[in-house]
Design a protein around this motif. Structure first.
Motif, PDB file in Angstrom:
ATOM      1  N   LEU A 233       0.835  -1.212   0.000  1.00  0.00           N
ATOM      2  CA  LEU A 233       0.000   0.000   0.000  1.00  0.00           C
ATOM      3  C   LEU A 233       0.866   1.257   0.000  1.00  0.00           C
ATOM      4  O   LEU A 233       0.539   2.249  -0.653  1.00  0.00           O
ATOM      5  CB  LEU A 233      -0.910  -0.019   1.235  1.00  0.00           C
ATOM      6  CG  LEU A 233      -2.069   0.968   1.263  1.00  0.00           C
ATOM      7  CD1 LEU A 233      -3.028   0.721   0.118  1.00  0.00           C
ATOM      8  CD2 LEU A 233      -2.798   0.876   2.595  1.00  0.00           C
ATOM      9  N   ALA A 234       1.978   1.206   0.727  1.00  0.00           N
ATOM     10  CA  ALA A 234       2.857   2.374   0.821  1.00  0.00           C
ATOM     11  C   ALA A 234       3.559   2.672  -0.503  1.00  0.00           C
ATOM     12  O   ALA A 234       4.062   3.780  -0.711  1.00  0.00           O
ATOM     13  CB  ALA A 234       3.892   2.159   1.923  1.00  0.00           C
ATOM     14  N   SER A 235       3.590   1.690  -1.415  1.00  0.00           N
ATOM     15  CA  SER A 235       4.290   1.889  -2.692  1.00  0.00           C
ATOM     16  C   SER A 235       3.362   2.348  -3.809  1.00  0.00           C
ATOM     17  O   SER A 235       3.740   2.296  -4.980  1.00  0.00           O
ATOM     18  CB  SER A 235       4.971   0.574  -3.107  1.00  0.00           C
ATOM     19  OG  SER A 235       3.994  -0.415  -3.440  1.00  0.00           O
ATOM     20  N   ALA A 236       2.165   2.804  -3.480  1.00  0.00           N
ATOM     21  CA  ALA A 236       1.158   3.131  -4.494  1.00  0.00           C
ATOM     22  C   ALA A 236       1.665   4.129  -5.527  1.00  0.00           C
ATOM     23  O   ALA A 236       1.416   3.985  -6.731  1.00  0.00           O
ATOM     24  CB  ALA A 236      -0.105   3.675  -3.811  1.00  0.00           C
ATOM     25  N   GLU A 237       2.384   5.160  -5.059  1.00  0.00           N
ATOM     26  CA  GLU A 237       2.848   6.202  -5.987  1.00  0.00           C
ATOM     27  C   GLU A 237       3.818   5.657  -7.039  1.00  0.00           C
ATOM     28  O   GLU A 237       3.997   6.284  -8.096  1.00  0.00           O
ATOM     29  CB  GLU A 237       3.517   7.340  -5.206  1.00  0.00           C
ATOM     30  CG  GLU A 237       2.546   8.270  -4.487  1.00  0.00           C
ATOM     31  CD  GLU A 237       1.900   7.644  -3.259  1.00  0.00           C
ATOM     32  OE1 GLU A 237       0.932   8.225  -2.741  1.00  0.00           O
ATOM     33  OE2 GLU A 237       2.369   6.567  -2.817  1.00  0.00           O
ATOM     34  N   TYR A 279     -10.576  -1.455  -2.294  1.00  0.00           N
ATOM     35  CA  TYR A 279     -10.009  -2.779  -2.527  1.00  0.00           C
ATOM     36  C   TYR A 279      -9.760  -3.020  -4.009  1.00  0.00           C
ATOM     37  O   TYR A 279      -8.764  -3.645  -4.385  1.00  0.00           O
ATOM     38  CB  TYR A 279     -10.911  -3.868  -1.951  1.00  0.00           C
ATOM     39  CG  TYR A 279     -10.176  -5.172  -1.752  1.00  0.00           C
ATOM     40  CD1 TYR A 279      -9.298  -5.315  -0.680  1.00  0.00           C
ATOM     41  CD2 TYR A 279     -10.330  -6.231  -2.636  1.00  0.00           C
ATOM     42  CE1 TYR A 279      -8.592  -6.494  -0.495  1.00  0.00           C
ATOM     43  CE2 TYR A 279      -9.626  -7.408  -2.456  1.00  0.00           C
ATOM     44  CZ  TYR A 279      -8.758  -7.532  -1.381  1.00  0.00           C
ATOM     45  OH  TYR A 279      -8.052  -8.700  -1.213  1.00  0.00           O
ATOM     46  N   ASP A 280     -10.633  -2.491  -4.870  1.00  0.00           N
ATOM     47  CA  ASP A 280     -10.384  -2.589  -6.310  1.00  0.00           C
ATOM     48  C   ASP A 280      -9.066  -1.901  -6.659  1.00  0.00           C
ATOM     49  O   ASP A 280      -8.269  -2.416  -7.458  1.00  0.00           O
ATOM     50  CB  ASP A 280     -11.532  -1.952  -7.090  1.00  0.00           C
ATOM     51  CG  ASP A 280     -12.781  -2.820  -7.092  1.00  0.00           C
ATOM     52  OD1 ASP A 280     -12.687  -4.000  -6.715  1.00  0.00           O
ATOM     53  OD2 ASP A 280     -13.867  -2.311  -7.448  1.00  0.00           O
ATOM     54  N   SER A 281      -8.832  -0.742  -6.060  1.00  0.00           N
ATOM     55  CA  SER A 281      -7.582  -0.014  -6.315  1.00  0.00           C
ATOM     56  C   SER A 281      -6.393  -0.802  -5.787  1.00  0.00           C
ATOM     57  O   SER A 281      -5.329  -0.840  -6.412  1.00  0.00           O
ATOM     58  CB  SER A 281      -7.619   1.373  -5.665  1.00  0.00           C
ATOM     59  OG  SER A 281      -8.659   2.156  -6.179  1.00  0.00           O
ATOM     60  N   TYR A 282      -6.595  -1.453  -4.629  1.00  0.00           N
ATOM     61  CA  TYR A 282      -5.491  -2.211  -4.054  1.00  0.00           C
ATOM     62  C   TYR A 282      -5.162  -3.433  -4.915  1.00  0.00           C
ATOM     63  O   TYR A 282      -3.979  -3.752  -5.123  1.00  0.00           O
ATOM     64  CB  TYR A 282      -5.825  -2.658  -2.630  1.00  0.00           C
ATOM     65  CG  TYR A 282      -4.732  -3.533  -2.046  1.00  0.00           C
ATOM     66  CD1 TYR A 282      -3.533  -2.978  -1.617  1.00  0.00           C
ATOM     67  CD2 TYR A 282      -4.884  -4.919  -1.977  1.00  0.00           C
ATOM     68  CE1 TYR A 282      -2.510  -3.779  -1.114  1.00  0.00           C
ATOM     69  CE2 TYR A 282      -3.867  -5.729  -1.467  1.00  0.00           C
ATOM     70  CZ  TYR A 282      -2.693  -5.145  -1.044  1.00  0.00           C
ATOM     71  OH  TYR A 282      -1.681  -5.935  -0.566  1.00  0.00           O
ATOM     72  N   VAL A 283      -6.167  -4.133  -5.410  1.00  0.00           N
ATOM     73  CA  VAL A 283      -5.920  -5.291  -6.275  1.00  0.00           C
ATOM     74  C   VAL A 283      -5.142  -4.852  -7.518  1.00  0.00           C
ATOM     75  O   VAL A 283      -4.205  -5.537  -7.963  1.00  0.00           O
ATOM     76  CB  VAL A 283      -7.250  -5.975  -6.666  1.00  0.00           C
ATOM     77  CG1 VAL A 283      -7.016  -7.040  -7.735  1.00  0.00           C
ATOM     78  CG2 VAL A 283      -7.898  -6.610  -5.432  1.00  0.00           C
ATOM     79  N   LEU A 284      -5.526  -3.701  -8.082  1.00  0.00           N
ATOM     80  CA  LEU A 284      -4.799  -3.168  -9.228  1.00  0.00           C
ATOM     81  C   LEU A 284      -3.343  -2.898  -8.855  1.00  0.00           C
ATOM     82  O   LEU A 284      -2.418  -3.256  -9.601  1.00  0.00           O
ATOM     83  CB  LEU A 284      -5.480  -1.872  -9.701  1.00  0.00           C
ATOM     84  CG  LEU A 284      -4.835  -1.146 -10.879  1.00  0.00           C
ATOM     85  CD1 LEU A 284      -4.944  -1.989 -12.149  1.00  0.00           C
ATOM     86  CD2 LEU A 284      -5.508   0.215 -11.081  1.00  0.00           C
ATOM     87  N   LEU A 285      -3.127  -2.273  -7.708  1.00  0.00           N
ATOM     88  CA  LEU A 285      -1.778  -1.976  -7.237  1.00  0.00           C
ATOM     89  C   LEU A 285      -0.989  -3.261  -7.009  1.00  0.00           C
ATOM     90  O   LEU A 285       0.174  -3.369  -7.416  1.00  0.00           O
ATOM     91  CB  LEU A 285      -1.861  -1.166  -5.937  1.00  0.00           C
ATOM     92  CG  LEU A 285      -0.566  -1.008  -5.131  1.00  0.00           C
ATOM     93  CD1 LEU A 285       0.473  -0.247  -5.933  1.00  0.00           C
ATOM     94  CD2 LEU A 285      -0.854  -0.301  -3.805  1.00  0.00           C
TER      95      LEU A 285
END
Length: 964
Positions: A233-237, A279-285
């Motif tokens: 999660l912290a690496s999203a950028e 959660y959709d955004s997290y799965v993509l990430l």
């Protein structure tokens, strides 16, 4: 992430004396660690990080061993060294400070571990507890030479090989992605062998998005929430574009809400929609950060047949999105058929059969420590009914029964079935192991892992012994992880009646007490769940726990309703005034039917807290006196201690410090007698408040040290931080800025190491204030600007800007602070908030007639001072207006400072009357002496007068005007 810190003492001097040797030594150390995949940080060549994976932990152990051997060889050229292993914090400097301050002897030349359970250190080292750290007393060289591979009794080589063959075309991309649905009877190793097959095919650093089943009573979205890896999660950028990051961060609070309420079944539609977007955004990430050209990201869902329907539907939607992406391979295991929510997907169903008698016989032959007769081997295989774990537990029972791994000649192990084997094996564990297992099981849902560990370790005399017991439970197959403390058999977590200890009810009561003791201290995110849990225990727990756990008809089945009483307390604790007001009439109606003094005393205590929260001290005092009388006659000793503490708070709030101190001392004595250490902590805290209010810093320090000792005895990091903070505050008042920095840094180090972000910003802000008065004001301004704005932090920035000679900037900050500073309207005797350091201390210890907080008064006075420094003293208040509230002048610990600032303004005003200036200066000096005289030790008295930045200016002005 795990870190390895190498601390070489006087390294700077070594570099100056012999730079070639120092550089060569650093390169040798880095070579030792880099060879084991450790990465040094850019700004600290002796601080290395390792990924938090099993293989990496083994490599870290190797690295520490090699560095230790290297430094031992170089010891003649060094002045001492230490090596520390622990979880990597956000701030390396705070971690380094924590480690170096915790190691008392710099020349020990040892390897240290902060928390062995966090890094599985007991698998590689022999440990001995030494203060807050663990000293490595020996290296398990067999573990260092090769990874410790435990025989996993779930792995079936034939099944694993078949699954590898089926999975290979999908992971290689030669077959179009599909849902792989692995089904079969329960407890035959479906998920274990599927995961093993994936890991065998995947890269060494493989990460899997794993969704585990939910349990009865849990939030149905919890399995999704707990599958999120904070590191990813912290690496999203790094992997999402700006709009995708905004979508993820914009809905992140919904994820935190689910985590904070694990037993909350009802979630609003808005919260659910927000969490779905997150959660959709997290799965993509996850897919973008993990998938490679040669291997897809893996979504692994365990035991889908046991998912609630709402979660199955949500999972179907997520799998559909995964299949639409080339980056994902979804895999599910289940003891049932393909759910209808998955029927529209391209899928392949793979059925796994129970183990054959031949498989189980081969396993027993491999795992047994003796030769087993063929007939008995056949009996064991038949009893296991296809479940290898049953045979494993049968072997375990034999070992536990004889207390040795070596079987007597001719001895045969028992033959248990799948249902009997774990229960029988559990019955053969010693009492300590059973109690520990039950604590682990009991604490699974209500709290976070770190708080679970506090509960698990609280009753054990030695953390080292507890680690050994945890390892034994792991090796026996009762828990699947020594770090996460997960239980292998979910349906076996709360033991069947015939296998439970008689102490199980006592442990439930102990856990309820533990939960309630944590709530008032410094709230953690899971407090709602704890209330739900305690309320759900109903009549199972005794009345002699703590205040909230003792309410209502828990005691006798009659009296104040448990639910109403508990919810009133919860509302008061949280500051929900509206909720409390709605529930109080119901409480009053129920209380009117009460005959027992104990129950009526509890109701009176609730009313006293409610009145205290409303600042109606007259009504609060009447209810508190009534509660004291009733609880004393009912012999509710724990609640009687609490009632005395509430009385002490009311005395503080009405300016009666001596009486407040007496009530606090009574509360401490009662809690010591009852061995209620958390009530004792509260009593000590309010004793500190009373001592601070009277200016007795010397006694306040002794109380803080006493409180810290109790906090250490109950393994409460929140309370340790609180006492570090209070010590830092007192040292700041005394002008001992280096020691104030050490105390606050100690609290920050604990905060970083144990992952307690709630306290971080407040500790950081006060450290910045110390920096400003210690001479690095520009740095403080920059650091404070990076923190979220509050009235207090704006005031600190204004101070730092003034010390940096930026009057305009300081005035701008003060003006903004005035728009944010609020009169504290809600005071709970239990709640300790961390949004404002003044609310933790001054607002509890000081009472003012006009109900304006210390911070509000300081902000006003400092604005007047700054305006006066600009020669705009007309906007400042007059001396008469300053002293209108004589009661505040007597109680306010900063009144001498306000008068000093006024004097300094008048000194810049050529039109001011010299008599007025001397009057103001005399009052400032009198109030400073008055507060200094509260100390019963010369050192604290002199420090307060001569080391505090502003007080020293006041002394110099008094000398210049012959007042001293």
């Amino acid at each position: 992430m795990i870190c390895l810190l190498v601390s070489i003492y006087f390294l700077r001097q070594i570099r100056v004396a012999d730079p070639a040797y120092a550089d060569g030594l650093l390169k040798k150390i880095q070579s030792c660690v880099r060879g084991d995949n450790g990465s040094p940080t850019e700004d600290d060549p002796l601080f290395f990080s390792f990924p938090d994976r099993q293989n990496s932990l083994f490599m870290l152990a190797q690295a520490s061993y090699r560095v230790y051997e290297l430094l031992r060889e170089e010891r003649e050229n060094l002045n001492g060294f230490n090596i520390v292993i622990g979880k990597a914090p956000v701030q390396r400097n705070a971690f380094r400070f924590f480690c170096e301050s915790a190691i008392k002897t710099p020349s020990d030349e040892r390897v240290w571990v902060i928390d062995p359970a966090d890094v599985r250190a007991f698998e590689y080292f022999q440990l001995e507890q030494a203060g807050s750290l663990f000293r490595v007393t020996g290296i398990k060289k067999e573990s260092i030479l090769s990874p410790d591979i435990t025989l996993d009794f779930w792995i079936r080589n034939g099944v694993c090989a078949i699954l590898e063959g089926i999975l290979e075309p999908y992971v290689s991309g030669s077959t179009t992605a599909a849902l792989l649905f692995i089904t079969g009877e329960r407890h035959i190793g479906k998920k274990e062998n599927a995961l093993k097959a994936v890991c065998n095919l995947g890269p060494e650093d493989l990460r899997i998005l794993t969704i585990r089943k939910s349990f009865p009573g849990e939030n149905p979205m919890l399995p999704l929430a707990t599958s999120v890896d904070p590191a990813i999660l912290a690496s999203a950028e790094d992997f999402l574009d700006v709009a995708e990051v905004a979508e993820l961060r914009g809905n992140e609070n919904a994820w935190r809400f689910i985590l904070a309420n694990p037993l909350r079944k009802e979630v609003s539609e808005a919260a659910r929609k927000s969490f779905r977007k997150f959660y959709d955004s997290y799965v993509l990430l996850f897919g973008r950060s993990v998938a490679t050209r040669s291997f897809p990201a893996v979504l692994f869902c365990e035991d889908v047949a046991e998912f609630p329907e709402i979660l199955v539907e949500e999972l179907g939607r997520i799998i559909g999105r995964c299949l639409a992406s080339d980056a994902f391979l979804p895999i599910c295991t289940s003891s049932g058929g393909l759910p209808s929510a998955f029927s529209g997907f391209s899928s392949r169903v793979i059925e796994v059969d129970p183990a054959t008698a031949e498989e189980i016989s081969a396993y027993i032959g491999q795992a047994s420590d003796s030769v087993i007769a063929p007939g008995h081997l056949r009996t064991m295989a038949e009893a296991a009914r296809g479940r290898i774990y049953a045979a494993q537990f049968s072997l375990l029972c034999g070992r536990l029964r004889r207390g040795s791994d070596v079987a007597a000649e001719g001895e045969e192990p028992p033959a248990f079935g799948p249902e009997d084997a774990p229960v029988k094996a559990f019955g053969l564990l010693d009492e300590s192991s059973r109690a520990l297992f039950y604590r682990i099981s009991l604490s699974r849902t209500c709290v976070d892992l770190k708080t679970r560990k506090e509960f698990i370790y609280a009753k054990n005399p030695s953390r080292g012994e507890t680690f050994i017991l945890i390892q034994q439970l792991y090796q026996c197959g009762f828990i699947g992880s020594t770090r996460k403390l997960d239980v292998v058999f979910p349906e076996f977590e709360f033991l069947p009646d015939h296998a439970r200890e008689e102490s199980a009810a006592a442990l439930e009561a102990e856990y309820a007490e533990f939960l309630m003791s944590r709530l008032p201290a410094i709230p953690f995110a899971f407090s709602s769940t704890a209330f739900d849990y305690v309320e759900g225990l109903g009549r199972k727990i005794s009345p002699a726990l703590r205040f909230a756990a003792s309410l209502g008809d828990i005691r006798s089945g009659s009296g104040v309703g448990n639910s109403t009483s508990l919810r009133v307390y919860e509302a008061l604790f949280r500051g929900n005034r509206e909720g409390a007001k709605l529930a109080l009439p119901v409480l009053d109606e129920e209380a009117s039917r009460i005959a027992g003094n104990g129950d009526e005393g509890i109701a009176e205590l609730i009313r006293a807290i409610d009145s205290y929260a409303d600042r109606d001290m007259e009504r609060a005092l009447a209810h508190a006196k009534s509660a004291l009388l009733r609880l004393q006659s009912a012999d509710f000793s724990e609640l009687y201690a609490f009632a005395n503490r509430v009385m002490g708070l009311i005395m503080l709030a009405t300016g009666h410090r001596n009486e407040a101190l007496e009530y606090a001392e009574i509360a401490i004595q009662l809690s010591e007698k009852a061995d209620d250490r958390f009530e004792q902590l509260y009593g000590i805290l309010f004793e500190v408040y009373a001592l601070y209010g009277s200016g007795n810093y010397s006694k306040a320090f002794r109380s803080v040290e006493k409180g810290r000792s109790v906090a250490l005895s109950v393994v409460s990091k929140e309370w340790e931080i609180l006492f570090d903070f209070l010590e830092g505050r007192f040292l700041f008042d005394l002008g001992d800025y280096p020691e104030a920095r050490a105390a606050l840094s100690s609290g920050l180090g604990i905060c970083e190491e144990y992952g307690l972000p709630s306290f971080h910003d407040e500790l950081a802000a006060w450290l910045c204030r110390v920096d400003a008065f210690e001479g690095t004001a520009p740095y403080s301004v920059a650091a404070l600007t990076a923190l979220p704005e509050t009235a207090e932090r704006l005031f600190f920035r204004a101070e730092a800007l003034y010390l940096s000679q930026d009057l305009e900037g300081a005035l701008s900050c003060v003006e903004r602070a005035k728009t944010l500073v609020n009169v504290p309207r809600y005071y709970s005797p239990e709640f300790i908030g961390w949004a404002d350091g003044f609310d933790i201390l001054e607002n509890r210890a000081i009472s003012f007639a006009d109900e304006r907080s210390c911070l509000a008064r300081l902000v006003d006075a400092f604005q007047d001072f700054l305006l006066g420094q600009k020669n705009d003293s007309s906007m400042g208040r007059s001396e008469n207006e300053l002293a209108v509230d004589s009661r505040a002048s007597e109680l306010d610990p900063y009144n001498h400072l306000r008068y000093l600032w006024r004097y300094l303004v008048l000194m810049k005003d050529p039109g001011s009357d010299s008599v007025d200036r001397m009057t103001i200066l005399s009052k400032a000096f009198k109030y400073m002496q008055q507060r200094a005289s509260g100390n019963d030790a010369i050192k604290e008295k002199n420090d307060f007068i001569y080391r505090n930045y502003w007080n020293l200016q006041l002394v110099q002005a008094a000398r210049g005007n012959k007042l001293l």
